[in-house]
Write a protein that holds these residues in place. Sequence first.
Motif, PDB file in Angstrom:
ATOM      1  N   LYS A   8       0.848  -1.195   0.000  1.00  8.31           N
ATOM      2  CA  LYS A   8       0.000   0.000   0.000  1.00  8.31           C
ATOM      3  C   LYS A   8       0.883   1.245   0.000  1.00  8.31           C
ATOM      4  N   ILE A   9       0.745   2.049  -1.035  1.00  7.93           N
ATOM      5  CA  ILE A   9       1.522   3.279  -1.180  1.00  7.93           C
ATOM      6  C   ILE A   9       0.588   4.476  -1.096  1.00  7.93           C
ATOM      7  N   VAL A  10       0.926   5.418  -0.238  1.00  6.29           N
ATOM      8  CA  VAL A  10       0.132   6.634  -0.072  1.00  6.29           C
ATOM      9  C   VAL A  10       0.915   7.820  -0.621  1.00  6.29           C
ATOM     10  N   VAL A  11       0.243   8.604  -1.472  1.00  7.02           N
ATOM     11  CA  VAL A  11       0.858   9.782  -2.073  1.00  7.02           C
ATOM     12  C   VAL A  11       0.195  11.020  -1.491  1.00  7.02           C
ATOM     13  N   GLY A  18       0.925  18.342  -8.393  1.00  8.73           N
ATOM     14  CA  GLY A  18       1.177  17.341  -9.420  1.00  8.73           C
ATOM     15  C   GLY A  18       0.950  15.908  -8.993  1.00  8.73           C
ATOM     16  N   VAL A  19       0.262  15.714  -7.858  1.00  6.82           N
ATOM     17  CA  VAL A  19       0.040  14.360  -7.345  1.00  6.82           C
ATOM     18  C   VAL A  19      -0.760  13.509  -8.330  1.00  6.82           C
ATOM     19  N   SER A  20      -1.872  14.055  -8.808  1.00  5.35           N
ATOM     20  CA  SER A  20      -2.741  13.277  -9.705  1.00  5.35           C
ATOM     21  C   SER A  20      -2.007  12.867 -10.978  1.00  5.35           C
ATOM     22  N   ASN A  21      -1.299  13.809 -11.589  1.00  2.21           N
ATOM     23  CA  ASN A  21      -0.580  13.492 -12.822  1.00  2.21           C
ATOM     24  C   ASN A  21       0.550  12.496 -12.583  1.00  2.21           C
ATOM     25  N   ASN A  29       0.127   5.803 -17.863  1.00  6.16           N
ATOM     26  CA  ASN A  29       0.932   6.538 -18.835  1.00  6.16           C
ATOM     27  C   ASN A  29       0.123   7.681 -19.459  1.00  6.16           C
ATOM     28  N   THR A  30      -0.631   8.377 -18.600  1.00  5.88           N
ATOM     29  CA  THR A  30      -1.514   9.458 -19.039  1.00  5.88           C
ATOM     30  C   THR A  30      -1.102  10.758 -18.377  1.00  5.88           C
ATOM     31  N   PHE A  31      -1.272  11.857 -19.101  1.00  6.54           N
ATOM     32  CA  PHE A  31      -0.975  13.179 -18.538  1.00  6.54           C
ATOM     33  C   PHE A  31      -2.161  14.106 -18.787  1.00  6.54           C
ATOM     34  N   ILE A  32      -2.606  14.793 -17.728  1.00  3.22           N
ATOM     35  CA  ILE A  32      -3.715  15.734 -17.839  1.00  3.22           C
ATOM     36  C   ILE A  32      -3.148  17.137 -18.037  1.00  3.22           C
ATOM     37  N   PRO A  33      -3.433  17.770 -19.148  1.00  3.29           N
ATOM     38  CA  PRO A  33      -2.883  19.109 -19.389  1.00  3.29           C
ATOM     39  C   PRO A  33      -3.482  20.144 -18.456  1.00  3.29           C
ATOM     40  N   PRO A  34      -2.761  21.247 -18.191  1.00  8.00           N
ATOM     41  CA  PRO A  34      -3.276  22.316 -17.329  1.00  8.00           C
ATOM     42  C   PRO A  34      -4.595  22.866 -17.863  1.00  8.00           C
ATOM     43  N   GLY A  35      -5.502  23.197 -16.936  1.00  7.93           N
ATOM     44  CA  GLY A  35      -6.784  23.757 -17.318  1.00  7.93           C
ATOM     45  C   GLY A  35      -7.860  22.726 -17.569  1.00  7.93           C
ATOM     46  N   TYR A  36      -7.469  21.451 -17.593  1.00 12.79           N
ATOM     47  CA  TYR A  36      -8.445  20.378 -17.803  1.00 12.79           C
ATOM     48  C   TYR A  36      -8.513  19.561 -16.527  1.00 12.79           C
ATOM     49  N   ALA A  37      -9.683  19.546 -15.900  1.00 10.05           N
ATOM     50  CA  ALA A  37      -9.802  18.904 -14.584  1.00 10.05           C
ATOM     51  C   ALA A  37     -10.930  17.875 -14.582  1.00 10.05           C
ATOM     52  N   ASP A  85      -1.340  -0.953  -4.290  1.00 14.77           N
ATOM     53  CA  ASP A  85      -2.560  -0.191  -4.024  1.00 14.77           C
ATOM     54  C   ASP A  85      -2.138   1.240  -3.727  1.00 14.77           C
ATOM     55  N   ILE A  86      -2.379   2.127  -4.673  1.00 19.46           N
ATOM     56  CA  ILE A  86      -1.891   3.503  -4.584  1.00 19.46           C
ATOM     57  C   ILE A  86      -3.043   4.429  -4.221  1.00 19.46           C
ATOM     58  N   PHE A  87      -2.858   5.205  -3.162  1.00 19.56           N
ATOM     59  CA  PHE A  87      -3.909   6.099  -2.677  1.00 19.56           C
ATOM     60  C   PHE A  87      -3.464   7.551  -2.783  1.00 19.56           C
ATOM     61  N   ASP A  88      -4.300   8.366  -3.392  1.00 20.23           N
ATOM     62  CA  ASP A  88      -4.077   9.811  -3.446  1.00 20.23           C
ATOM     63  C   ASP A  88      -4.739  10.420  -2.217  1.00 20.23           C
ATOM     64  N   ALA A  89      -3.979  10.475  -1.123  1.00 20.00           N
ATOM     65  CA  ALA A  89      -4.546  10.946   0.148  1.00 20.00           C
ATOM     66  C   ALA A  89      -4.830  12.436   0.137  1.00 20.00           C
ATOM     67  N   SER A  90      -4.256  13.158  -0.820  1.00 14.75           N
ATOM     68  CA  SER A  90      -4.513  14.596  -0.885  1.00 14.75           C
ATOM     69  C   SER A  90      -5.959  14.886  -1.271  1.00 14.75           C
ATOM     70  N   ARG A  91      -6.668  13.893  -1.813  1.00 14.00           N
ATOM     71  CA  ARG A  91      -8.068  14.066  -2.180  1.00 14.00           C
ATOM     72  C   ARG A  91      -9.012  13.697  -1.031  1.00 14.00           C
ATOM     73  N   ILE A  92      -8.446  13.204   0.053  1.00  8.73           N
ATOM     74  CA  ILE A  92      -9.261  12.852   1.222  1.00  8.73           C
ATOM     75  C   ILE A  92      -9.202  13.997   2.218  1.00  8.73           C
ATOM     76  N   PRO A  93     -10.330  14.506   2.683  1.00  8.59           N
ATOM     77  CA  PRO A  93     -10.320  15.646   3.615  1.00  8.59           C
ATOM     78  C   PRO A  93      -9.482  15.357   4.858  1.00  8.59           C
ATOM     79  N   PRO A  94      -8.707  16.340   5.319  1.00 12.15           N
ATOM     80  CA  PRO A  94      -7.898  16.144   6.535  1.00 12.15           C
ATOM     81  C   PRO A  94      -8.766  15.995   7.770  1.00 12.15           C
ATOM     82  N   ARG A  95      -8.154  15.426   8.814  1.00 15.40           N
ATOM     83  CA  ARG A  95      -8.817  15.243  10.106  1.00 15.40           C
ATOM     84  C   ARG A  95     -10.110  14.439   9.984  1.00 15.40           C
TER      85      ARG A  95
END
Length: 277
Positions: A8-11, A18-21, A29-37, A85-95
């Motif tokens: 389990k890897i937490v980012v 740049g976490v999501s990218n 192997n995907t890159f999201i360009p700036p301005g596209y969310a 198992d990679i988790f983007d913890a920055s998308r989970i609300p703190p506390r």
Amino acid sequence: MVKYKTLKIVVLGSRGSGVSNLILKFVFNTFIPPGYAPEVEDSFIKIIKLDEEQHTDNPLNHENPHLNNPPHGNPPHDDVLYRLDIFDASRIPPRTPLRESVLCSADGFLLVYSVTDEDSFTSVRDFWKEIVSLCPGFGEEDEGEREQDEREQEGIACMEEKEKRKGVTVRKEREEEEEMAQEDEINEEREAKNKTNSQMPLCLVGCKCDDVESRLVTRQQGELLGEELGRGCFAEVSAKSGVNVEEVFRELVRRIVRRRQTIREIRKRSKVRCCLS
């Protein structure tokens, strides 16, 4: 049937770092360009293999020697498939309980900042403090306690079995001596375990290294912080070009595997000492 070892890897990183990218580049192997969310998930799965060529001939030898400086032990050499198992913890609300659960069950961390954003670099320390405050022993404290209990039970069972075989009653003085010896061994194991806990696999990652004109955080600043927090595991990456993305995830996996090997060796030494005492 193919078997996997799950890691389990937490980012963690601040918004826009740049976490999501970083994750999307590694997994798809995907890159999201700036301005596209678009909507991005907060958890991902990728299967990798650590083979001999990958961990003995690392393409970062010259560009990024920090990824080739293992803290202890030899590099892992096996043909095992690892499910990450990679988790983007920055998308989970703190506390929140969910964030705490994700952080404290991690096997390793990537702390991410953008070389074009000084605030994101400063925030790395805040994420580090959050991990330390929420997860004493970085998620290994409960396992450490269970291992200690198992060692104590094994020691008791081992002593009882020897008494039965010999058919003798252990004198009080002998019991006290063995208790003291066992306590010394447990303390030694605890110290070794605590040392291992303090070396939770972690890599510091500076994203957007391709944006030379907008750079605000120097490479030297990243190296110094990486030495302090990640024990030398530091890399500047570009999710846009793919530079060092694959390599930093693989280096983190190697460090996780080494740490697990160290824990297994501690358990093995404990059992050998018990049966020989």
